[in-house]
Design an enzyme around this catalytic site. Sequence first.
Site, PDB file in Angstrom:
ATOM      1  N   HIS A 144      43.462  15.619  26.244  1.00  0.00           N
ATOM      2  CA  HIS A 144      43.301  14.239  25.782  1.00  0.00           C
ATOM      3  C   HIS A 144      43.316  13.293  26.979  1.00  0.00           C
ATOM      4  O   HIS A 144      44.001  13.537  27.976  1.00  0.00           O
ATOM      5  CB  HIS A 144      44.410  13.856  24.790  1.00  0.00           C
ATOM      6  CG  HIS A 144      45.776  13.757  25.414  1.00  0.00           C
ATOM      7  ND1 HIS A 144      46.328  12.559  25.830  1.00  0.00           N
ATOM      8  CD2 HIS A 144      46.698  14.717  25.681  1.00  0.00           C
ATOM      9  CE1 HIS A 144      47.539  12.787  26.330  1.00  0.00           C
ATOM     10  NE2 HIS A 144      47.788  14.079  26.250  1.00  0.00           N
ATOM     11  N   HIS A 146      41.511   9.104  28.433  1.00  0.00           N
ATOM     12  CA  HIS A 146      40.537   8.012  28.275  1.00  0.00           C
ATOM     13  C   HIS A 146      39.291   8.301  29.112  1.00  0.00           C
ATOM     14  O   HIS A 146      39.050   7.675  30.151  1.00  0.00           O
ATOM     15  CB  HIS A 146      41.166   6.684  28.699  1.00  0.00           C
ATOM     16  CG  HIS A 146      42.322   6.262  27.835  1.00  0.00           C
ATOM     17  ND1 HIS A 146      42.276   6.311  26.465  1.00  0.00           N
ATOM     18  CD2 HIS A 146      43.545   5.770  28.163  1.00  0.00           C
ATOM     19  CE1 HIS A 146      43.421   5.874  25.972  1.00  0.00           C
ATOM     20  NE2 HIS A 146      44.208   5.546  26.978  1.00  0.00           N
TER      21      HIS A 146
END
Length: 359
Positions: A144, A146
Amino acid sequence: MGLLRHMMPPKLQLLALLAFAVAMFFLENQIQKLEESRGKLERAIARHEVREIEQRHTQDGLRERDSAAALSDSEDGVVIIYNRVPKTASTSFTNIAYDLCGKNHYHVLHINTTKNNPVMSIQDQVRFVKNVTEWREMKPAFYHGHVSFLDFTKFGVKRKPIYINVIRDPIERLVSYYYFLRFGDDYRPGLRRRKQGDKKTFDECVSAGGSDCAPEKLWLQIPFFCGHYSECWNVGSQWALEQAKYNLVNEYMLVGVTEELEDFVMMLEAALPRFFKGATELYKTGKKSHLRKTSEKKPPTKESIAKLQQSVIWKMENEFYEFALEQFQFVRAHAVREKDGELYLLAQNFFYEKIYPKN
């Protein structure tokens, strides 16, 4: 024969009789040997057939074992990538993955990019793809971070990771991010934020035409789904919008919405229990799943919302959000039902029949 006996002398008759007896004995002996040879041949054929049957069974067993091993490898080799969009409840959802990884036996890895840059250099793209596909010690894995969507097929990868994501109403996401930069959240309350000390409200920012609330700041969810192409990051690009839509339906297994996060969690648990078994109950009862909330967030006025909605950028980001929402609701309608205020998953509604050949 009687005439020959009368014509032949007695000695010759005796010799002929002996010769006949010897011939009969020899013939019977040969017949017996042939019978024994036939018996040996039949036993050899039978043993060969038994060996063939045993060999087939062994091969079938090996194939079944290899198939089971392949299935195990398939389950244990799964990689999920959650390229989380900022301020879409991504931390709340990721905390569920962290809480479950020990019990469900998988690894969670945070992709921490410098200055949260969502675009990787070409060399980092190669490194990342290599890590995800070849780092066996970290499989199964939940990555995970951005980062924008990355197409693994461009790097010759046969088995792609499973992409999932969550998006949010674009104005609500921008408002949340605006206040997050100034006041942070209750996840790490002591951390100093970039705009800390700026007391200007979102409405005041919109009224003054500030840069932190400008329509250009809405352009984020489209490029995150569009990917690592230059056009994805050209604000207001129609091509980027269409590419983001294409990726959403073709490259992502499931994309949820912040406003209906519980449904998203429930469907993931049903589809990927190897990772998300127990996720729904944890979401409902766990403290961490509801942990992160932006501090001192004030909802915008209708006037501020109306001003933002006049921009082409909002219309495109909202079109993408509505597209994702419609797709999510379509998937949910075929997976979940609500009864007495509670959600429940539909049972399996397909089966196999007319299976041939018959064994």
